[in-house]
Design a protein around this motif. Structure first.
Motif, mmCIF file in Angstrom:
data_model
loop_
_atom_site.group_PDB
_atom_site.id
_atom_site.type_symbol
_atom_site.label_atom_id
_atom_site.label_comp_id
_atom_site.label_asym_id
_atom_site.label_seq_id
_atom_site.Cartn_x
_atom_site.Cartn_y
_atom_site.Cartn_z
ATOM 1 N N ILE A 82 -17.728 -11.493 -3.304
ATOM 2 C CA ILE A 82 -18.404 -11.074 -2.065
ATOM 3 C C ILE A 82 -19.350 -12.116 -1.475
ATOM 4 C CG2 ILE A 82 -18.259 -8.621 -2.660
ATOM 5 C CD1 ILE A 82 -21.256 -8.724 -3.347
ATOM 6 N N ALA A 83 -19.735 -13.141 -2.282
ATOM 7 C CA ALA A 83 -20.740 -14.089 -1.786
ATOM 8 C C ALA A 83 -20.455 -15.496 -2.284
ATOM 9 C CB ALA A 83 -22.129 -13.655 -2.260
ATOM 10 N N TYR A 84 -20.944 -16.488 -1.530
ATOM 11 C CA TYR A 84 -20.872 -17.886 -1.976
ATOM 12 C C TYR A 84 -22.139 -18.178 -2.774
ATOM 13 C CZ TYR A 84 -17.125 -18.311 1.412
ATOM 14 O OH TYR A 84 -15.951 -18.136 2.098
ATOM 15 N N THR A 85 -21.965 -18.591 -4.004
ATOM 16 C CA THR A 85 -23.144 -18.877 -4.820
ATOM 17 C C THR A 85 -23.503 -20.363 -4.710
ATOM 18 O OG1 THR A 85 -21.801 -19.294 -6.750
ATOM 19 C CG2 THR A 85 -22.660 -17.079 -6.499
ATOM 20 N N ASN A 86 -24.609 -20.739 -5.253
ATOM 21 C CA ASN A 86 -24.995 -22.144 -5.331
ATOM 22 C C ASN A 86 -25.803 -22.333 -6.617
ATOM 23 O OD1 ASN A 86 -27.682 -21.295 -4.757
ATOM 24 N ND2 ASN A 86 -27.242 -21.349 -2.565
ATOM 25 N N GLU A 87 -26.245 -23.551 -6.814
ATOM 26 C CA GLU A 87 -26.883 -23.881 -8.095
ATOM 27 C C GLU A 87 -28.136 -23.027 -8.367
ATOM 28 O OE1 GLU A 87 -28.461 -27.919 -9.764
ATOM 29 O OE2 GLU A 87 -26.606 -28.226 -8.598
ATOM 30 N N LEU A 88 -28.947 -22.877 -7.325
ATOM 31 C CA LEU A 88 -30.177 -22.101 -7.520
ATOM 32 C C LEU A 88 -29.867 -20.651 -7.857
ATOM 33 C CD1 LEU A 88 -32.715 -23.164 -4.730
ATOM 34 C CD2 LEU A 88 -32.353 -24.121 -7.005
ATOM 35 N N ALA A 89 -28.862 -20.123 -7.173
ATOM 36 C CA ALA A 89 -28.492 -18.722 -7.404
ATOM 37 C C ALA A 89 -28.032 -18.536 -8.842
ATOM 38 C CB ALA A 89 -27.390 -18.304 -6.440
ATOM 39 N N LEU A 90 -27.254 -19.480 -9.321
ATOM 40 C CA LEU A 90 -26.750 -19.347 -10.690
ATOM 41 C C LEU A 90 -27.889 -19.446 -11.702
ATOM 42 C CD1 LEU A 90 -23.352 -21.214 -10.408
ATOM 43 C CD2 LEU A 90 -23.799 -18.753 -10.421
ATOM 44 N N LYS A 91 -28.836 -20.326 -11.385
ATOM 45 C CA LYS A 91 -29.988 -20.472 -12.269
ATOM 46 C C LYS A 91 -30.770 -19.155 -12.361
ATOM 47 C CE LYS A 91 -32.731 -24.572 -12.718
ATOM 48 N NZ LYS A 91 -33.498 -25.582 -11.979
ATOM 49 N N LEU A 92 -30.999 -18.553 -11.202
ATOM 50 C CA LEU A 92 -31.769 -17.301 -11.197
ATOM 51 C C LEU A 92 -30.979 -16.159 -11.833
ATOM 52 C CD1 LEU A 92 -33.631 -17.253 -7.751
ATOM 53 C CD2 LEU A 92 -34.453 -17.997 -9.979
ATOM 54 N N ALA A 93 -29.674 -16.127 -11.531
ATOM 55 C CA ALA A 93 -28.848 -15.048 -12.092
ATOM 56 C C ALA A 93 -28.845 -15.143 -13.620
ATOM 57 C CB ALA A 93 -27.428 -15.129 -11.542
ATOM 58 N N LYS A 94 -28.725 -16.351 -14.107
ATOM 59 C CA LYS A 94 -28.694 -16.549 -15.557
ATOM 60 C C LYS A 94 -29.978 -16.054 -16.207
ATOM 61 C CE LYS A 94 -25.890 -20.275 -17.304
ATOM 62 N NZ LYS A 94 -25.773 -21.725 -17.208
ATOM 63 N N LYS A 95 -31.092 -16.327 -15.528
ATOM 64 C CA LYS A 95 -32.378 -15.954 -16.124
ATOM 65 C C LYS A 95 -32.701 -14.472 -15.945
ATOM 66 C CE LYS A 95 -36.814 -16.859 -17.392
ATOM 67 N NZ LYS A 95 -37.974 -17.588 -16.967
ATOM 68 N N TYR A 96 -32.431 -13.934 -14.759
ATOM 69 C CA TYR A 96 -32.971 -12.596 -14.463
ATOM 70 C C TYR A 96 -31.941 -11.475 -14.397
ATOM 71 C CZ TYR A 96 -37.016 -15.429 -13.222
ATOM 72 O OH TYR A 96 -38.049 -16.320 -13.240
ATOM 73 N N TRP A 97 -30.664 -11.805 -14.349
ATOM 74 C CA TRP A 97 -29.652 -10.745 -14.308
ATOM 75 C C TRP A 97 -29.193 -10.419 -15.701
ATOM 76 C CZ3 TRP A 97 -25.654 -11.562 -9.751
ATOM 77 C CH2 TRP A 97 -26.305 -11.284 -8.542
ATOM 78 N N ALA A 98 -28.823 -9.216 -16.024
ATOM 79 C CA ALA A 98 -28.994 -8.069 -15.151
ATOM 80 C C ALA A 98 -30.473 -7.697 -15.116
ATOM 81 C CB ALA A 98 -28.166 -6.912 -15.700
ATOM 82 N N GLY A 99 -30.994 -7.422 -13.913
ATOM 83 C CA GLY A 99 -32.414 -7.119 -13.792
ATOM 84 C C GLY A 99 -32.841 -6.970 -12.347
ATOM 85 N N PRO A 100 -34.155 -6.774 -12.131
ATOM 86 C CA PRO A 100 -34.641 -6.390 -10.802
ATOM 87 C C PRO A 100 -34.803 -7.543 -9.806
ATOM 88 C CG PRO A 100 -36.439 -6.387 -12.357
ATOM 89 C CD PRO A 100 -35.222 -6.718 -13.151
ATOM 90 N N ARG A 125 -27.218 -7.766 -6.019
ATOM 91 C CA ARG A 125 -28.062 -7.522 -7.192
ATOM 92 C C ARG A 125 -27.206 -6.981 -8.322
ATOM 93 N NH1 ARG A 125 -31.866 -4.401 -9.813
ATOM 94 N NH2 ARG A 125 -32.049 -2.219 -9.236
ATOM 95 N N MET A 126 -27.572 -7.361 -9.560
ATOM 96 C CA MET A 126 -26.923 -6.793 -10.737
ATOM 97 C C MET A 126 -28.001 -6.029 -11.508
ATOM 98 S SD MET A 126 -24.863 -8.610 -13.876
ATOM 99 C CE MET A 126 -23.692 -9.555 -12.930
ATOM 100 N N SER A 127 -27.911 -4.721 -11.432
ATOM 101 C CA SER A 127 -28.911 -3.874 -12.087
ATOM 102 C C SER A 127 -28.673 -3.884 -13.592
ATOM 103 C CB SER A 127 -28.778 -2.449 -11.548
ATOM 104 O OG SER A 127 -29.436 -1.545 -12.391
ATOM 105 N N LYS A 128 -29.737 -3.622 -14.351
ATOM 106 C CA LYS A 128 -29.488 -3.527 -15.794
ATOM 107 C C LYS A 128 -29.356 -2.071 -16.236
ATOM 108 C CE LYS A 128 -34.207 -4.018 -17.548
ATOM 109 N NZ LYS A 128 -35.172 -5.056 -17.712
ATOM 110 N N HIS A 129 -29.338 -1.156 -15.269
ATOM 111 C CA HIS A 129 -29.243 0.249 -15.661
ATOM 112 C C HIS A 129 -27.811 0.604 -16.064
ATOM 113 C CE1 HIS A 129 -29.906 4.483 -15.934
ATOM 114 N NE2 HIS A 129 -31.176 4.315 -15.636
#
Ligand code: TXA
Ligand code: MG
Length: 327
Positions: A82-100, A125-129
């Motif tokens: 659904i979306a084009y990712t980039n380096e920053l997005a992957l960095k944040l996703a790795k650290k905070y997903w699944a999460g708020p 967003r990827m929820s951790k619920h």
């Protein structure tokens, strides 16, 4: 026969979805909406790839079409759909997903203009619920889900909040108890990789994200003419009562009539004193905030709520209290 190190054990076993999840997924596949818990607040979910279903969300919430929806995914494959990712997005996703954490990224064509409010971006967003994730898996589509409240009111953090306000408009509410964070996700725009922006304060603090990215986050000035993140609208997250904030107890004028909400148990307790935590724990304060405001909103015409220090998680709490004070 000798048992080999079994690869299957590396993948957590998936339990069969419950009857409730299967019923919810059937409603989603028919183009309906279901209320579902996340770790932040309850969401009102529909198939993000079905325009008509998403229109249902706007109608149930009485939400203006200029306010785009967050799309929830349960895997990186779904994110890439659904979306084009980039380096920053992957960095944040790795650290905070699944999460708020919600990330605003360039959208792919499968995301309709209804979902994105005609922007060329999508909030993901990827929820951790586990209930939200089970529903996405069982539905096998990403789910658009704004908070499950009438537009402008504070978000629901318990199933009964959803029932009280939208119960007659939705077929099913999945009850996951009280949401753990109690505040909506932090939203970061990563559309311009050279300049990540904080669009909404939330459970993951600005300071934390800045440290992870080793970059400062820009905070765009609210522009009412173009509310790309109406969570940034001045008056949002508002109770019906007259709502105001205070920092020190000495600021409360004598003779004030209404509910006084403290961050921790006050020394002097009157019949109209309430507190969000015993000892001022910020996570507990955030978790209980909307529930207590809703409770007081039923009985009082005036509510005063104490503001924490404007940093870390406290910044997100202050942000919501400020908006609740605007009418
Ligand atoms: O914690 C949460 O984020 C909850 C749970 C249910 O996931 N959802 C939530 O959704 O708070 P909502 O719709 O109540 O708030 C989403 C905010 C809105 O202020 C919207 O304007 C902003 O996200 N938003 C959505 N798509 C956007 C985009 N493409 N660009 C900028 N802002 C966007
Ligand atoms: Mg909302």
């Amino acid at each position: 026969m000798e048992l080999k190190a079994n690869k299957a054990f590396l993948i957590p076993p998936r339990s069969e979805p419950s009857e409730e999840i299967l019923s919810a997924a059937r409603i989603i596949s028919k183009g309906g909406c279901v209320a579902v818990p996340t770790e932040t607040v309850y969401g009102l979910a529909a198939n993000a790839l079905n325009e008509e279903a998403c229109k249902g969300i706007f109608s149930i919430k009485n939400r203006p079409y200029i306010d785009p929806l967050i799309v929830h995914v349960s895997s990186f494959d779904m994110l890439n759909d659904i979306a084009y990712t980039n380096e920053l997005a992957l960095k944040l996703a790795k650290k905070y997903w699944a999460g708020p954490l919600t990330m605003v990224l360039k959208k792919k064509d499968v995301i309709s203009d209804i979902v994105s409010a005609n922007l060329d971006t999508v909030a993901v967003r990827m929820s951790k619920h586990p209930i939200m994730n089970a529903l996405i898996e069982a539905s096998n589509v990403p789910l658009a889900a704004p908070s499950a409240n009438p537009f402008g009111y504070i978000s629901p953090t318990k199933a009964e909040h959803v029932k009280a306000q939208l119960g007659d408009k939705i077929e099913l509410i999945l009850d996951g108890g009280q949401c753990q964070c109690g505040l909506e996700s932090t939203i970061i725009s990563l559309v311009d990789e050279t300049c990540p922006k904080l669009l909404r304060y939330g459970p993951i603090s600005k300071e934390d994200i800045e440290e992870t990215l080793a970059m400062e986050l820009e905070i765009p000035k609210a522009n009412p003419a173009q509310p790309t993140a109406p969570g940034m609208l001045k008056a949002h997250y508002s109770p019906n009562a007259q709502f105001s904030t205070f920092t020190e107890i000495s600021e409360i004028e004598e003779g004030f009539e209404g509910a006084i909400i403290y961050l921790k148990r006050p020394e002097l307790i009157t019949k109209d004193s309430y507190w969000l935590s015993e000892d001022g724990n910020l996570e507990e304060i955030a978790k209980n905030l909307y529930d207590l405001i809703r409770f007081c909103d039923k009985t009082y015409k005036n509510i005063k709520c104490q503001c924490p220090k404007n940093e870390g998680l406290g910044a997100a709490i202050c942000d919501r209290l400020r908006r609740a004070s605007e009418k």
